[in-house]
Design a protein around this motif. Structure first.
Motif, PDB file in Angstrom:
ATOM      1  N   PHE A 157      26.884  33.215  35.872  1.00 25.44           N
ATOM      2  CA  PHE A 157      28.068  33.967  36.308  1.00 25.44           C
ATOM      3  C   PHE A 157      27.707  35.005  37.362  1.00 25.44           C
ATOM      4  CE2 PHE A 157      29.639  33.141  31.800  1.00 25.44           C
ATOM      5  CZ  PHE A 157      30.462  32.105  32.193  1.00 25.44           C
ATOM      6  N   PRO A 158      28.675  35.288  38.239  1.00 31.18           N
ATOM      7  CA  PRO A 158      28.536  36.442  39.136  1.00 31.18           C
ATOM      8  C   PRO A 158      29.005  37.699  38.390  1.00 31.18           C
ATOM      9  CG  PRO A 158      30.587  35.281  39.579  1.00 31.18           C
ATOM     10  CD  PRO A 158      29.925  34.560  38.423  1.00 31.18           C
ATOM     11  N   GLY A 159      29.233  38.798  39.082  1.00 30.71           N
ATOM     12  CA  GLY A 159      29.828  39.965  38.448  1.00 30.71           C
ATOM     13  C   GLY A 159      31.220  39.607  37.942  1.00 30.71           C
ATOM     14  N   VAL A 160      31.497  39.959  36.689  1.00 32.50           N
ATOM     15  CA  VAL A 160      32.803  39.618  36.111  1.00 32.50           C
ATOM     16  C   VAL A 160      33.654  40.887  36.045  1.00 32.50           C
ATOM     17  CG1 VAL A 160      34.001  38.726  34.077  1.00 32.50           C
ATOM     18  CG2 VAL A 160      31.841  37.682  34.807  1.00 32.50           C
ATOM     19  N   ILE A 161      34.905  40.769  36.508  1.00 29.05           N
ATOM     20  CA  ILE A 161      35.795  41.935  36.600  1.00 29.05           C
ATOM     21  C   ILE A 161      36.946  41.763  35.621  1.00 29.05           C
ATOM     22  CG2 ILE A 161      37.303  43.219  38.177  1.00 29.05           C
ATOM     23  CD1 ILE A 161      35.329  41.987  40.388  1.00 29.05           C
ATOM     24  N   SER A 162      37.121  42.780  34.760  1.00 27.57           N
ATOM     25  CA  SER A 162      38.135  42.670  33.708  1.00 27.57           C
ATOM     26  C   SER A 162      38.859  43.995  33.541  1.00 27.57           C
ATOM     27  CB  SER A 162      37.463  42.284  32.390  1.00 27.57           C
ATOM     28  OG  SER A 162      36.393  43.168  32.119  1.00 27.57           O
ATOM     29  N   ALA A 163      40.074  43.918  33.021  1.00 26.48           N
ATOM     30  CA  ALA A 163      40.862  45.143  32.821  1.00 26.48           C
ATOM     31  C   ALA A 163      40.827  45.610  31.366  1.00 26.48           C
ATOM     32  CB  ALA A 163      42.305  44.890  33.246  1.00 26.48           C
ATOM     33  N   ASP A 164      40.826  44.675  30.423  1.00 25.59           N
ATOM     34  CA  ASP A 164      40.967  45.042  29.004  1.00 25.59           C
ATOM     35  C   ASP A 164      39.658  45.478  28.369  1.00 25.59           C
ATOM     36  OD1 ASP A 164      43.543  44.175  29.362  1.00 25.59           O
ATOM     37  OD2 ASP A 164      43.105  42.144  28.644  1.00 25.59           O
ATOM     38  N   THR A 165      38.543  44.962  28.887  1.00 21.74           N
ATOM     39  CA  THR A 165      37.236  45.320  28.322  1.00 21.74           C
ATOM     40  C   THR A 165      36.328  45.769  29.455  1.00 21.74           C
ATOM     41  OG1 THR A 165      36.626  42.989  28.544  1.00 21.74           O
ATOM     42  CG2 THR A 165      37.258  43.742  26.347  1.00 21.74           C
ATOM     43  N   ASN A 166      35.332  46.629  29.101  1.00 21.53           N
ATOM     44  CA  ASN A 166      34.457  47.166  30.139  1.00 21.53           C
ATOM     45  C   ASN A 166      33.116  46.459  30.145  1.00 21.53           C
ATOM     46  OD1 ASN A 166      36.155  49.140  31.247  1.00 21.53           O
ATOM     47  ND2 ASN A 166      35.866  50.358  29.376  1.00 21.53           N
ATOM     48  N   PRO A 167      32.501  46.369  31.321  1.00 19.99           N
ATOM     49  CA  PRO A 167      31.158  45.783  31.371  1.00 19.99           C
ATOM     50  C   PRO A 167      30.167  46.758  30.749  1.00 19.99           C
ATOM     51  CG  PRO A 167      31.789  46.600  33.526  1.00 19.99           C
ATOM     52  CD  PRO A 167      32.963  46.820  32.634  1.00 19.99           C
ATOM     53  N   GLY A 168      29.055  46.257  30.285  1.00 16.67           N
ATOM     54  CA  GLY A 168      28.129  47.120  29.535  1.00 16.67           C
ATOM     55  C   GLY A 168      26.832  47.399  30.270  1.00 16.67           C
ATOM     56  N   VAL A 193      41.703  47.497  47.730  1.00 14.76           N
ATOM     57  CA  VAL A 193      42.284  48.410  46.727  1.00 14.76           C
ATOM     58  C   VAL A 193      43.251  49.395  47.404  1.00 14.76           C
ATOM     59  CG1 VAL A 193      41.695  50.307  45.143  1.00 14.76           C
ATOM     60  CG2 VAL A 193      40.430  48.147  45.023  1.00 14.76           C
ATOM     61  N   ARG A 194      42.935  49.792  48.632  1.00 11.14           N
ATOM     62  CA  ARG A 194      43.812  50.743  49.356  1.00 11.14           C
ATOM     63  C   ARG A 194      45.195  50.157  49.638  1.00 11.14           C
ATOM     64  NH1 ARG A 194      39.278  53.273  53.025  1.00 11.14           N
ATOM     65  NH2 ARG A 194      38.732  55.049  51.701  1.00 11.14           N
ATOM     66  N   LYS A 195      45.310  48.830  49.585  1.00 10.26           N
ATOM     67  CA  LYS A 195      46.643  48.236  49.749  1.00 10.26           C
ATOM     68  C   LYS A 195      47.534  48.603  48.561  1.00 10.26           C
ATOM     69  CE  LYS A 195      44.941  44.458  52.577  1.00 10.26           C
ATOM     70  NZ  LYS A 195      44.475  43.076  52.586  1.00 10.26           N
ATOM     71  N   HIS A 196      46.900  48.925  47.419  1.00  7.06           N
ATOM     72  CA  HIS A 196      47.651  49.332  46.215  1.00  7.06           C
ATOM     73  C   HIS A 196      47.655  50.849  46.062  1.00  7.06           C
ATOM     74  CE1 HIS A 196      47.816  45.206  44.433  1.00  7.06           C
ATOM     75  NE2 HIS A 196      46.795  45.046  45.252  1.00  7.06           N
ATOM     76  N   VAL A 197      46.545  51.483  46.450  1.00  3.80           N
ATOM     77  CA  VAL A 197      46.412  52.948  46.313  1.00  3.80           C
ATOM     78  C   VAL A 197      45.947  53.489  47.668  1.00  3.80           C
ATOM     79  CG1 VAL A 197      45.270  54.809  45.016  1.00  3.80           C
ATOM     80  CG2 VAL A 197      45.745  52.635  43.869  1.00  3.80           C
ATOM     81  N   PRO A 198      46.898  53.697  48.610  1.00  2.00           N
ATOM     82  CA  PRO A 198      46.519  54.047  49.986  1.00  2.00           C
ATOM     83  C   PRO A 198      45.731  55.350  50.092  1.00  2.00           C
ATOM     84  CG  PRO A 198      48.840  53.415  49.845  1.00  2.00           C
ATOM     85  CD  PRO A 198      48.337  53.501  48.442  1.00  2.00           C
ATOM     86  N   HIS A 199      45.912  56.285  49.156  1.00  2.00           N
ATOM     87  CA  HIS A 199      45.211  57.568  49.282  1.00  2.00           C
ATOM     88  C   HIS A 199      43.794  57.537  48.702  1.00  2.00           C
ATOM     89  CE1 HIS A 199      47.100  57.609  45.275  1.00  2.00           C
ATOM     90  NE2 HIS A 199      46.029  58.299  44.923  1.00  2.00           N
ATOM     91  N   ASP A 211      45.595  42.330  42.699  1.00  2.00           N
ATOM     92  CA  ASP A 211      46.984  42.290  42.194  1.00  2.00           C
ATOM     93  C   ASP A 211      46.991  42.324  40.659  1.00  2.00           C
ATOM     94  OD1 ASP A 211      47.884  42.118  44.763  1.00  2.00           O
ATOM     95  OD2 ASP A 211      48.334  39.962  44.706  1.00  2.00           O
ATOM     96  N   ILE A 212      46.187  41.482  40.037  1.00  2.00           N
ATOM     97  CA  ILE A 212      46.233  41.401  38.565  1.00  2.00           C
ATOM     98  C   ILE A 212      45.627  42.644  37.921  1.00  2.00           C
ATOM     99  CG2 ILE A 212      44.111  40.003  38.360  1.00  2.00           C
ATOM    100  CD1 ILE A 212      46.857  39.155  36.070  1.00  2.00           C
ATOM    101  N   MET A 213      44.568  43.195  38.540  1.00  2.00           N
ATOM    102  CA  MET A 213      43.947  44.393  37.949  1.00  2.00           C
ATOM    103  C   MET A 213      44.940  45.558  37.958  1.00  2.00           C
ATOM    104  SD  MET A 213      40.922  43.855  36.712  1.00  2.00           S
ATOM    105  CE  MET A 213      40.004  45.387  36.624  1.00  2.00           C
ATOM    106  N   PHE A 214      45.672  45.735  39.062  1.00  2.00           N
ATOM    107  CA  PHE A 214      46.638  46.833  39.096  1.00  2.00           C
ATOM    108  C   PHE A 214      47.836  46.560  38.196  1.00  2.00           C
ATOM    109  CE2 PHE A 214      44.244  48.140  42.884  1.00  2.00           C
ATOM    110  CZ  PHE A 214      43.992  49.442  42.481  1.00  2.00           C
ATOM    111  N   GLU A 215      48.231  45.308  38.129  1.00  2.00           N
ATOM    112  CA  GLU A 215      49.339  44.971  37.226  1.00  2.00           C
ATOM    113  C   GLU A 215      48.974  45.341  35.780  1.00  2.00           C
ATOM    114  OE1 GLU A 215      50.666  40.868  37.860  1.00  2.00           O
ATOM    115  OE2 GLU A 215      51.099  40.817  35.696  1.00  2.00           O
ATOM    116  N   LYS A 216      47.718  45.097  35.415  1.00  2.00           N
ATOM    117  CA  LYS A 216      47.303  45.373  34.030  1.00  2.00           C
ATOM    118  C   LYS A 216      47.003  46.846  33.797  1.00  2.00           C
ATOM    119  CE  LYS A 216      45.735  41.022  32.389  1.00  2.00           C
ATOM    120  NZ  LYS A 216      45.280  40.677  31.077  1.00  2.00           N
TER     121      LYS A 216
END
Ligand code: AKB
Length: 331
Positions: free
Chosen positions: A186-197, A271-277, A320-325
């Motif tokens: 696997f490459p780096g895995v990105i998730s919203a519900d659980t954190n990498p360790g 990410v700035r497309k979702h959080v411009p500041h 898109d999915i990370m910000f939605e979650k």
């Protein structure tokens, strides 16, 4: 004990036949809860056992079977396999790249001795064994862009060394004893519900939380450090699809899988497309040295050709999915 053979659908979209009973080790890490949820939908809640050495949080405890399993305790693992009639082990217990460097003796015990236990048990009880590997199994002598399945592997972290060991031992057990060993790198895995360790790719998870919480993000990798990445749903789907393949479809036991490659600077722009500041700083720490030896772009063409691996999420879909979650969590 003779249970009829497990039958899988060719298109991997539906599961039919006898449901495997699965033990997931290290299941409170980044991937276990999600995998248990996907597998429980497919194979039945009571057929998927999450395990770890700490008490389960309430949502996990309420979600299905959860048992204590110390990966270093062979007898306890044996007892679990026999008592619960386990068919598959998904072996997630491991110290990741950055934490492994901070405690090499522990990483050797968990990542290497722990693996020896599950290998031997899988041989004894004729289990199918999945052990994840990683981009970290490559090193400075490997081709970095792209990195194919088969090339020089001389990693410089204990995590990487232990994963090359796992790949080689698993393949040895397959050829020598016919044990059904399977591994995906696997490459780096990105998730919203659980954190990498404690990995080197964790910045790509932190950025989403920092963007929503403070609007200030400090990357621990340089702005131009390109690494392969994947959204967790793609990662979990690859495990299930790969585990369900008939043996004859596998031309090798270990495959690279990936979805995208980006640098911290490219992720910040998205990410700035979702959080411009969003304000971003780059302050490389000891993890930079690890990242500098890892693949920049991962070649997973064999997985795509041999068993139809295909990712759903690119960098835009990921954001898109990370910000939605995560938005509702911080609102
Ligand atoms: C790490 O950074 O250690 C892990 C990995 C890429 O295997 N996320």
């Amino acid at each position: 004990e003779n249970r009829p053979e497990i039958i899988y659908n060719d298109d991997h979209t539906k599961y039919e036949g006898n449901k495997p009973r699965v033990l997931i080790t290290g299941s409170l890490g980044q991937l276990g809860t999600g995998l248990a949820s996907v597998m429980r939908k497919r194979y039945g809640v009571q057929n998927v056992f999450m395990s770890d050495i700490i008490k389960a949080p309430p949502n996990v405890a309420a979600s299905g079977p959860y048992v204590f399993a110390d990966i270093l305790d062979f007898k306890r693992l044996q007892e679990l396999i026999v008592t619960h009639n386990i068919d598959w082990i998904v072996h997630f217990s491991a110290l990741l790249s950055a934490v492994g460097e901070n405690n090499v003796p522990l990483a050797m015990r968990v990542n290497i001795e722990g693996l020896h236990n599950v290998l031997e048990l899988s041989k004894q009880y004729k289990l199918k064994l999945f052990v994840p590997s990683t981009i970290g199994a490559f090193g400075p002598d490997s081709p970095r862009n792209p990195t194919p399945d088969l090339c020089i592997q001389r990693p410089r972290t204990i995590y990487g060394v232990s994963k090359v060991h796992a790949e080689l031992m698993g393949e040895y057990y397959y050829h020598r004893f016919g044990m059904d060993f399977r591994s995906l790198r696997f490459p780096g895995v990105i998730s919203a519900d659980t954190n990498p360790g404690g990995g080197t790719t964790d910045y790509a998870v932190h950025i989403f939380h920092d963007a929503l919480q403070t609007g200030d993000f400090t990357s621990f990798l340089r702005r131009d450090t390109r690494l392969p990445m994947m959204y967790i749903d793609d990662c979990l789907r690859s495990v299930v699809q790969f585990m369900e393949l008939p043996n004859k479809q596998l031309k090798q036991r270990t495959y690279n899988v990936t979805a995208m490659s980006f640098t911290p600077e490219e992720l910040v722009a998205e990410v700035r497309k979702h959080v411009p500041h969003l304000k971003a700083k780059y302050e490389a720490d000891s993890r930079q040295k690890i990242a500098d030896t890892w693949p920049e772009v991962f070649d997973d063409s064999n997985a795509r050709a041999d068993w139809g691996w295909k990712h759903d999420y690119d960098i835009k879909g990921l954001c898109d999915i990370m910000f939605e979650k995560l938005r509702p969590v911080y609102d």
